[in-house]
Design a protein around this motif. Structure first.
Motif, short mmCIF file in Angstrom:
data_model
loop_
_atom_site.label_atom_id
_atom_site.label_comp_id
_atom_site.label_asym_id
_atom_site.label_seq_id
_atom_site.Cartn_x
_atom_site.Cartn_y
_atom_site.Cartn_z
N THR B 18 0.84 -1.21 0.00
CA THR B 18 0.00 0.00 0.00
C THR B 18 0.87 1.25 0.00
O THR B 18 1.91 1.27 0.66
N THR B 20 0.61 5.75 -0.07
CA THR B 20 -0.23 6.93 0.07
C THR B 20 0.45 8.14 -0.54
O THR B 20 1.60 8.44 -0.21
N SER B 22 0.34 12.25 -1.12
CA SER B 22 -0.18 13.41 -0.40
C SER B 22 -0.54 14.56 -1.32
O SER B 22 0.05 14.75 -2.37
N ASN B 67 -8.27 10.06 1.63
CA ASN B 67 -8.45 10.55 2.99
C ASN B 67 -8.63 12.06 2.87
O ASN B 67 -7.66 12.80 2.68
N SER B 76 -5.39 13.04 0.42
CA SER B 76 -4.39 12.04 0.06
C SER B 76 -5.05 10.86 -0.64
O SER B 76 -6.22 10.54 -0.43
N LYS B 78 -4.78 6.79 -1.37
CA LYS B 78 -4.21 5.52 -0.94
C LYS B 78 -4.47 4.47 -2.00
O LYS B 78 -5.61 4.28 -2.43
N SER B 80 -4.12 0.55 -2.55
CA SER B 80 -3.93 -0.74 -1.87
C SER B 80 -3.61 -1.82 -2.89
O SER B 80 -3.97 -1.71 -4.06
N SER B 82 -0.94 -2.66 -4.54
CA SER B 82 -0.38 -2.00 -5.72
C SER B 82 -0.02 -3.00 -6.81
O SER B 82 0.47 -4.11 -6.54
#
Lengths: 121, 115
Positions: B18, B20, B22, B67, B76, B78, B80, B82
């Motif tokens: 995973t 993230t 920004s 998020n 952000s 995310k 999961s 990948s």
């Protein structure tokens, strides 16, 4: 369904020469955008059309850049004369809704073409 | 003018892990929309996910989720589980207020996915 079509994909010219880019948006999309993308940066809006009317052209360098969208469908972006700093990718995008939230449940999604990469020598 | 900031020029992730990405933005508007776009080497930008500012629930599209922290003006992405096909440049974008319909993009984050 065909996506946004741009041509040419690549263009190399010498400075002071003219150049033109063409864009065919997705059928039925009333809003068309031309974006400039410099290397390593995000796209920046040059001009936005609602049908055949340019509703946002504040970032278009009008001394050398011009654009038109005849009949509210295809669009052409022209640079005359080109300068070294114009080397970039020119992206065309279209959308069905003028903006998210307007005209009902607009998605605000822009559909992009593959871009036209201009190199000015 | 609205600004969108992506502070990570490059990120990398192992396949199946995973990551993230920004994004922060600056606006005085209360009604706006946020997007994440993906641009693979072929250059064609593709929408990954969108978020309406008036919705408190974070948007989710399969392996992609956001998020959204409105007070902090943070958005952000995310990813999961990948996959190699996720490798691309990711752009955060904003549209809202008097310039609704016009997207403002960040500088992008180049994501590399290692097998």
């Amino acid at each position: 369904e065909a996506g946004v079509v741009q041509s040419p994909r690549y263009k190399i010219i010498e400075k002071k020469q003219p150049v033109a880019f063409w864009c065919n948006p997705i059928s039925g999309h009333n809003t068309l955008y031309w974006y400039l993308q410099n290397l390593g940066q995000g796209p920046e809006l040059l001009i936005r059309y609602e049908n055949e009317e340019a509703v946002d052209d504040s970032q278009l360098p009008k001394d050398r850049f011009s654009a038109e969208r005849l009949k509210g469908v295809d669009s052409t972006l022209k640079i005359q004369p080109a300068e070294l700093g114009d080397s970039a990718v020119y992206l065309c995008a279209s959308s069905l809704d003028p903006a998210p939230g307007l005209a009902g449940e607009g998605t605000g999604e822009l559909f992009f073409g593959e871009g036209s990469r201009l190199t000015v020598l | 003018a609205q600004t969108v900031t992506q502070s990570q020029p490059e990120m990398s992730v192992q396949e199946a892990e995973t990551v993230t990405l920004s994004c922060t933005y600056d606006t005085s508007e209360s009604d706006y929309y946020l997007f994440w776009y993906k641009q693979p080497p072929s250059r064609q930008m593709i929408l990954v996910i969108r978020q309406e500012a008036y919705k408190q629930q974070n948007a989710t599209e399969n392996r992609f989720s956001v998020n959204f922290q409105k007070a902090a003006k943070s958005f952000s992405l995310k990813i999961s589980d990948s996959q190699l096909g996720d490798a691309a440049m990711y752009f955060c974008a904003y549209s809202g207020g008097s310039t609704l319909g016009r997207l403002y993009f960040g500088r992008g984050t180049q994501l590399t996915v290692w097998p």
